[in-house]
Design an enzyme around this catalytic site. Structure first.
Site, PDB file in Angstrom:
ATOM      1  N   THR A   1       0.694  -1.246  -0.076  1.00  0.00           N
ATOM      2  CA  THR A   1      -0.159   0.092   0.048  1.00  0.00           C
ATOM      3  C   THR A   1       0.878   1.353  -0.163  1.00  0.00           C
ATOM      4  OG1 THR A   1      -0.195  -0.274   2.319  1.00  0.00           O
ATOM      5  CG2 THR A   1      -1.696  -1.180   1.305  1.00  0.00           C
TER       6      THR A   1
ATOM      7  N   THR B   1      -1.942  -7.320  -1.805  1.00  0.00           N
ATOM      8  CA  THR B   1      -2.959  -6.570  -0.486  1.00  0.00           C
ATOM      9  C   THR B   1      -4.283  -6.856  -0.854  1.00  0.00           C
ATOM     10  OG1 THR B   1      -2.741  -4.395  -1.246  1.00  0.00           O
ATOM     11  CG2 THR B   1      -1.166  -4.878   0.186  1.00  0.00           C
TER      12      THR B   1
ATOM     13  N   ASP C   1     -24.136  -2.425   4.950  1.00  0.00           N
ATOM     14  CA  ASP C   1     -23.591  -2.700   3.747  1.00  0.00           C
ATOM     15  C   ASP C   1     -24.543  -2.250   2.742  1.00  0.00           C
ATOM     16  OD1 ASP C   1     -22.198  -3.278   1.426  1.00  0.00           O
ATOM     17  OD2 ASP C   1     -20.915  -4.629   2.402  1.00  0.00           O
TER      18      ASP C   1
ATOM     19  N   ARG D   1      -9.252   1.484   6.649  1.00  0.00           N
ATOM     20  CA  ARG D   1      -8.449   2.589   6.101  1.00  0.00           C
ATOM     21  C   ARG D   1      -8.511   3.566   7.626  1.00  0.00           C
ATOM     22  NH1 ARG D   1      -6.332  -0.777   3.945  1.00  0.00           N
ATOM     23  NH2 ARG D   1      -5.437  -0.972   1.897  1.00  0.00           N
TER      24      ARG D   1
ATOM     25  N   ASP E   1      -6.142   0.117  14.382  1.00  0.00           N
ATOM     26  CA  ASP E   1      -5.195  -0.357  13.635  1.00  0.00           C
ATOM     27  C   ASP E   1      -4.506   0.495  12.499  1.00  0.00           C
ATOM     28  OD1 ASP E   1      -3.202  -2.559  13.007  1.00  0.00           O
ATOM     29  OD2 ASP E   1      -4.462  -2.790  11.229  1.00  0.00           O
TER      30      ASP E   1
ATOM     31  N   GLU F   1      -0.996   8.179   8.001  1.00  0.00           N
ATOM     32  CA  GLU F   1       0.179   7.379   8.604  1.00  0.00           C
ATOM     33  C   GLU F   1       1.399   7.747   7.797  1.00  0.00           C
ATOM     34  OE1 GLU F   1      -0.766   3.280   7.780  1.00  0.00           O
ATOM     35  OE2 GLU F   1      -2.700   3.353   8.950  1.00  0.00           O
TER      36      GLU F   1
ATOM     37  N   HIS G   1      -0.902  -0.796  12.019  1.00  0.00           N
ATOM     38  CA  HIS G   1      -1.647  -1.164  10.609  1.00  0.00           C
ATOM     39  C   HIS G   1      -0.855  -2.796  10.320  1.00  0.00           C
ATOM     40  CE1 HIS G   1      -2.879   0.301   6.466  1.00  0.00           C
ATOM     41  NE2 HIS G   1      -3.309  -0.893   6.688  1.00  0.00           N
TER      42      HIS G   1
ATOM     43  N   GLY H   1      -3.657  -7.496   9.322  1.00  0.00           N
ATOM     44  CA  GLY H   1      -3.693  -8.299   8.226  1.00  0.00           C
ATOM     45  C   GLY H   1      -2.348  -9.018   8.103  1.00  0.00           C
ATOM     46  N   TYR H   2      -1.595  -8.930   8.861  1.00  0.00           N
ATOM     47  CA  TYR H   2      -0.205  -9.213   9.004  1.00  0.00           C
ATOM     48  C   TYR H   2       0.101 -10.620   9.555  1.00  0.00           C
ATOM     49  CZ  TYR H   2       1.913  -5.168   6.791  1.00  0.00           C
ATOM     50  OH  TYR H   2       2.056  -4.122   5.813  1.00  0.00           O
TER      51      TYR H   2
END
Length: 367
Positions: free
Chosen positions: A45, A66, A146, A208, A232, A237, A254, A257-258
């Site tokens: 990103t 990603t 949604d 985000r 997160d 950033e 952030h 997702g790691y």
């Protein structure tokens, strides 16, 4: 063939060298001069792929390892004839794991009983769907928010955003970042939304940073409208708000997702997409992953099933360690991300023999 790649993408080195010349560079430092003679970019990103970077270059393919792709100017790529592809769902399980651990912290450290609580899941794509299912297993009332899906599929099963905010004890965001269109998500949590929240609500953002306005989060924490913030992703950033950092219950750099598993999936998807698009054949196979250091969870001694689940979530992933690392190294946000230790997902762990509530605990993915 020439490729330039973000040097922080795990497992990538050696994958494409048999069929291409690959240059590795820090993602945010990749410049137009770097890509001028490149055929493709493999990115995360931190590389903004737009006209200033790409105009007049040889680039004909962008492959991001990603799930998100707001760093790619897709409209420009369409006009310029540049193919791009993301890695959908690659980190969905990892973000689900992050949410589970965050809920574990609320239960064990702050006395929040999860069963019976109402959670609004804003954005019910790959990640949001997993989070909704996780919370239902915990006995929570889930409101799925949604608007694009509700319009396409019908309103049944979905709750309007404003209505969900009024009812929710916890609000968690899993949307892409969009500033235009019928349903923009930029500052989706702003001053108007803040006024609708129940007093003492928990807000979680792993989508985000700009989806939740920093001023609104800080204001809500100061006046008690927000009881807990689990953050997160951040606006601006790596220059994150020190006020928000100090007031958040959980603050991480952030990395939701790691997980090791998700990073390998993202890299594999990017490599395969590039090879498929350019007609390349590579002998590379994804490597076997190292087992976790403490692979067995023993729930004995837990007062009830919910406590067992909460302790299991924190055993699998210690979110509080990542929070401490950021608080102690605030000026090293990018380094914490780039050098992240990675972590295994829950299906790499197993229950101790004879564990109570084993069938229910296994429903979360532990072996």
């Amino acid at each position: 063939m020439k490729i330039i790649a973000d040097d922080k993408i795990p497992f990538l080195r050696g994958a494409l060298e048999p069929v291409a010349e690959v240059t590795y560079k820090e993602g945010k430092s990749i410049s137009r001069a770097d890509v001028m003679d490149c055929d493709a970019i493999i990115t995360r990103t931190r590389t903004r792929c737009d006209a200033p970077l790409l105009d007049g270059t040889k680039v004909r393919g962008i492959f991001t390892a990603t799930i998100g792709y707001d760093h790619i100017d897709t409209a420009y790529c369409r006009r310029a004839g540049i193919y791009w592809e993301n890695a959908p769902a690659c980190n969905s399980r990892s973000v689900e794991q992050y949410l589970a651990s965050a809920l574990g912290v609320l239960r064990l450290r702050h006395g929040v009983t999860l069963r019976g609580k109402t959670i609004a899941v804003v954005g019910v794509g790959h990640v949001g769907s997993l989070v909704a299912t996780l919370c239902e297993k915990l006995g929570m009332r889930v409101l799925r928010v949604d608007p694009p899906r509700a319009e396409a599929e019908g309103a049944d099963g979905f709750t309007p955003y404003e209505e969900a905010l009024c009812q929710a004890d916890i609000v968690t965001f899993h949307t892409p970042l969009t500033a235009k269109g019928q349903h923009p998500t930029l500052h989706l949590l702003g001053s108007d939304a803040l006024a609708l929240l129940k007093h003492g609500v928990t807000v979680i953002n792993t989508s985000r940073g700009p989806v939740c306005g920093t001023r609104s989060l800080v204001s809500g924490l100061r006046n008690g409208r927000i009881g807990h913030a689990i953050i997160d992703v951040w606006e601006n950033e790596p220059d994150i708000s020190r006020d928000l950092l100090s007031m958040a219950t959980i603050a991480t750099p952030h990395i939701a997702g790691y997980s090791t598993d998700s990073k390998l999936r993202g890299t594999s998807m990017a490599v395969r997409a590039l090879c498929r698009h350019f007609g390349l054949a590579t002998p590379w196979e994804p490597p076997a992953l190292t087992a976790p250091a403490a692979p067995v969870f023993d729930p004995s001694g837990c007062a009830d099933a919910e406590e067992a689940a909460a302790r299991m979530f924190l055993h699998v992933y210690d979110i509080e360690a990542d929070c401490r690392a950021l608080r102690e190294n605030t000026d090293k946000f990018e380094k914490l991300r780039g050098d992240y230790h990675l972590r295994r997902e829950i299906d790499s762990f197993r229950l101790a023999p004879g564990a109570e509530n084993a069938e229910w605990l296994r429903s979360f993915g532990i072996k």
